[in-house]
Structure formats: C-alpha cells, structure tokens
Enzyme design. Sequence first.
Site, PDB file in Angstrom:
ATOM      1  N   GLU A 366      -0.351  -8.576   0.496  1.00  0.00           N
ATOM      2  CA  GLU A 366      -0.440  -9.642  -0.499  1.00  0.00           C
ATOM      3  C   GLU A 366       0.220 -10.913   0.024  1.00  0.00           C
ATOM      4  O   GLU A 366      -0.188 -12.021  -0.342  1.00  0.00           O
ATOM      5  CB  GLU A 366       0.211  -9.199  -1.809  1.00  0.00           C
ATOM      6  CG  GLU A 366      -0.194 -10.052  -3.008  1.00  0.00           C
ATOM      7  CD  GLU A 366       0.232  -9.445  -4.333  1.00  0.00           C
ATOM      8  OE1 GLU A 366      -0.647  -8.940  -5.064  1.00  0.00           O
ATOM      9  OE2 GLU A 366       1.440  -9.473  -4.638  1.00  0.00           O
ATOM     10  N   HIS A 397      -0.344  16.198  10.337  1.00  0.00           N
ATOM     11  CA  HIS A 397      -1.411  17.161  10.063  1.00  0.00           C
ATOM     12  C   HIS A 397      -2.574  16.504   9.326  1.00  0.00           C
ATOM     13  O   HIS A 397      -3.404  17.197   8.731  1.00  0.00           O
ATOM     14  CB  HIS A 397      -0.858  18.336   9.255  1.00  0.00           C
ATOM     15  CG  HIS A 397       0.172  19.124  10.005  1.00  0.00           C
ATOM     16  ND1 HIS A 397      -0.141  20.200  10.797  1.00  0.00           N
ATOM     17  CD2 HIS A 397       1.516  18.962  10.120  1.00  0.00           C
ATOM     18  CE1 HIS A 397       0.958  20.689  11.356  1.00  0.00           C
ATOM     19  NE2 HIS A 397       1.981  19.949  10.956  1.00  0.00           N
ATOM     20  N   LYS A 525      -9.952 -10.695 -11.672  1.00  0.00           N
ATOM     21  CA  LYS A 525      -9.431 -10.666 -13.046  1.00  0.00           C
ATOM     22  C   LYS A 525     -10.243 -11.589 -13.947  1.00  0.00           C
ATOM     23  O   LYS A 525     -10.528 -11.249 -15.105  1.00  0.00           O
ATOM     24  CB  LYS A 525      -7.956 -11.070 -13.056  1.00  0.00           C
ATOM     25  CG  LYS A 525      -7.025 -10.066 -12.398  1.00  0.00           C
ATOM     26  CD  LYS A 525      -5.573 -10.281 -12.770  1.00  0.00           C
ATOM     27  CE  LYS A 525      -5.021 -11.593 -12.306  1.00  0.00           C
ATOM     28  NZ  LYS A 525      -3.576 -11.747 -12.551  1.00  0.00           N
TER      29      LYS A 525
END
Length: 561
Positions: A366, A397, A525
Amino acid sequence: MEEFKNLKEHYENIGKNINMRKEFESNYGATRFKDFSKEVNISKQVGTILLDYSKNRINKETMDLLFELARASKVEEMRNSMFQGEKINITEDRAVLHTALRNRDPSAVIKVDGENVIPSVRKVLDKMRSFSERVRSGQWKGYTGKTITDVVNIGIGGSDLGPVMVTQALKNYANDKVMRAHFVSNIDGTHLAETVKHLCPETTLFIVASKTFTTQETITNAQSARSWFLEKIGGSSVSADVQKHAIGQHFVALSTNEQEVTKFGILKENMFEFWDWVGGRYSVWSAIGLSVALYVGMDHFESFLEGAYHMDQHFLNTPLELNLPVIMGLLGVWYNNFFGCQTQAILPYDQYLSRFPAYFQQGDMESNGKSVQRNGERVTHSTGPIIWGEPGTNGQHAFYQLIHQGQKIIPCDFIASVESHNPLGKHHQILLSNFFAQTEALMKGKNEQEVTNELTKEGLSQEKIKQLLPHKVFEGNRPTNSIFLHKLTPHSLGALIALYEHKIFVQGIIWNINSFDQWGVELGKQLAKSILPELSDNNEVSTHDSSTNGLINFYKSNSKL
C-alpha cells in the site's frame, strides 16, 4: 540519475555475475560475514539485533554505489523532514508522524501547523492506560455488573491488521483468563457471525475502529454487532434507557468523528482520538492499539512503543553504512530495479510472528505500490514488490520448492530469535537448524558433481543417475537476509516493525514516490457504492460493461432477493 546509471553499469559488468558460493569459498570468504553483517545493540531492553546480509549478490562496490544512490536521492534529508513533522505526504498535504506516537523523549517537541503534537499523544496514551486498567482489573463492568472477558475489535485495513498481528505476536504476554481478543474486519457476515457465536454479550466489549466512522465495512459490522448485542440482552422488551446504558458499557470508538460516534450510541468520553497525520497502516502505535493494550496490558504496550522508538533513533542518528533500515531498503532496490525481482518473501521462524508477513504485505504494497512520482510524472522504473510469506517451517513444505528450483529469483528475509518462549525439548533447536540450513542451501545450492557423488553413494546405476541428475541440481545463488532477535518481546517486536517501516520509507524516497497515500483503494469503493442499490431489486442491469453486467445479472437471477 547518475547514481542509477553507475549501478546499472556495475550490474552489467559485475553484479549479475556475482556467485555467492564462490565469494564464500574465495580468499575473502572468511571475512564476508563480518563485512556484510551488522550487530546493533538497539537498547538495553531490545537487546541486540543481528542483520546478516552476506548471503546477497553483492560486493563492497555494490554497497558503496547503493549508499551513493541513497545520498543522491536525499534519503537523509527526507528522513529528517519526516521526523520533524514536515508535510511529506504531498498529495494529502499531511505530516507523517507515526514516529511521534512512540516518541519517549520527555522533552520532545514536534510541531504540526505550529502546534506541538506530543502533549495530545501522551494524553491519549494516558486515557488508554486508565481505560485498559479499569477493564482488565474488573473495575469497568458490563451492563449487568459482570467483568469484561472478551474484546472484539471491529476495523479493517490498518485498523485491523496491526492489532491482529501484534496481539498474536505478544500472545505469550497475555492471560486469556483476564482477556481474550477477537477481530472482525471482513464485510462477509460470516466473519462477525462466527466471531460472536460463542461470546457472552454481558462480558464482551466492542471496539469500533474507524477514523471517519463512515468506513462502510467497519460501520456495517459495528451496526450488526450492536443489533446482535441488543437482541441478546432482550431486544424490544428492554427499555430505551437500559439499551442506551448497555451500549455505553459495551461499545467504545477509535475515531475523530464525535458526531457519528455519539449518534451510534457510544459515549463521548469513550472515544479515543487519533490524527490525520497517522496513516492507517502505521496506526497500531496510536489508539488503534487499544485492543493490544487490553489484551497484554498497557505496560507491555508502552514497552512495544519504546522498542520502536529505539529503532527510530537508530534510523535517525546512524550513518547510512551502519543503518539497518537503510541497508535493507537498498538491497531491495538492488534486486527490484536491477535483477527484475518482482516479489519478496518474509519468512519468520517464529509461530508468534505468523501474521507478520500479512501485516507488511499491506505496509509495503500500500505504501510503495505506486506508478506516479512525487512530481506527478509517471515512474520509469520498477517500484514496490509483491510481499508474501508464511512462518517456517510450514513454508518449507509448501512453496520453498519454487524459491530453491524455480525460474524466479525471490529475495527472502528469514527472521528468528535466539531464545524461545516455549523451549519444548529440542523443538527450538530443530527450528533453528532449519533456519540456518535454508539460507545456506539457497546460497550454496548443489552442483552436478555433488549430486553425482551423493547418488553414487546410494548405489544407483549410472543410467539412473543420469536420469535424476538434472532434477536434483540446485543452482543456488538465491539471496537472503537473516534477522536475529535475542527474544521476541514487546520491545523487540516494536523495533522489528519500525525496522521494516523505515526500510519501506527508504525505498519510497529512492523511487521518488509518495509512500503515505493510498489512492488505489478508492476506485473500487466508489464503484461498489453505485452497484449496491442495483442488487436490491429484480431488474436486469445493463449500465456496465458486458462482463460486469453478466456477473451482476447471474447473481440476481440465482439469489432470493
């Protein structure tokens, strides 16, 4: 910039051909660790932090050129400007003063618009201490007189990721018999529903964390939490006065919008302030850290601030060549801009730091995920990397295969502590043996002769060896940093977070971008707000592109509105 050109020339002539294994095996190999590591005693409380950056594709000339780049980019001047409260967030005309939140100098004066902000910071800290101690001691009661046992932080982004990470990291300093911490961030109703499912409303405190108190996800979750709470205490059968009293005892706000806070039902005196010069992703040091203080206690929270302050002082007062955040930032620039590395892995060998990579995924991406320079022109070079990671040894793993033998070079930060809080048998030694082995393996690799010798000892035929050989070769020469703490404590955690914050700052200055705005979160948004009303009826939508129309109409035709 001339310094960039010099580094490019160095990369083409020398840098891209540096082989770390050969460097360690050369006549200078015995001193390489000493030459390219820094052991810094940050403070008595934090102790020593070791940064080993010897397993990087660098030599002395590389580092000298990188330090020249930092000076030419005015890293030192911009650093000083930030600490002094100058408005270096140019697009929002704001100071950048998360460092003021943790300033422990009793005589500090840091001014914004002519006003010293330190008294306000300390006033909020005092209020946090008073409140958290009342709640933790049982002096603060729920509406029925019961002691608070659970705190639910409702926020998103910086109002969530920081407290989540820090409470997890400092879990050893908490006492679940005193307080349990929960977090709700996702607008998906499942997050809230699953969080409150087993909570008792009489003993639960909600913290609503939103600077503006208008953040859609946070306020929607807060309103639903309030509805759940009121329903659990009796709903409409309970008088308005009782409801008002109950809300006042079970909801507090971290905000600057007093009007919306009181409209929600939260008492003015239960609103904790923070300021517009605190960016969300840097706000855990502020009142946003209230859930941390409630969970581990204010003494530990202030130790956390103190650790960060000591790293601030190291960053502010240490020459570039000895400066941990500067060195880490420059190494990131070296790989990002010259080797073309697009990602960086953060790999903490400490389960308490399991959320640390996610926290700095936001903190880094950000901040430096920008394509426009501070002067408004498009950047012509690579900027912020993709940050990711998981705690060791889980990652070994899962995705280490790609780091070891994939086609992409992925610089990695390995983080560990000398001492464990939970020294069960040989667990910690096994953990650290993997920590040491992975950085050695990534640097050293395994060549054809070594693989051949290994398979021959196993008794394999020459034909089988020939078949397996290319699959079992490790090229090595994969870059890593190793960061060693003495022990994960509130102090050392604060210092570690500040180290990464300042590393991000250094890179943003070199790339000439504004690391302290986040306009990239706005467009989605805005569009979501226009789409939301379209989801409440049965009408076919045709106002978007064909893909978006198709997705919305599929949802509407298959949902029960």
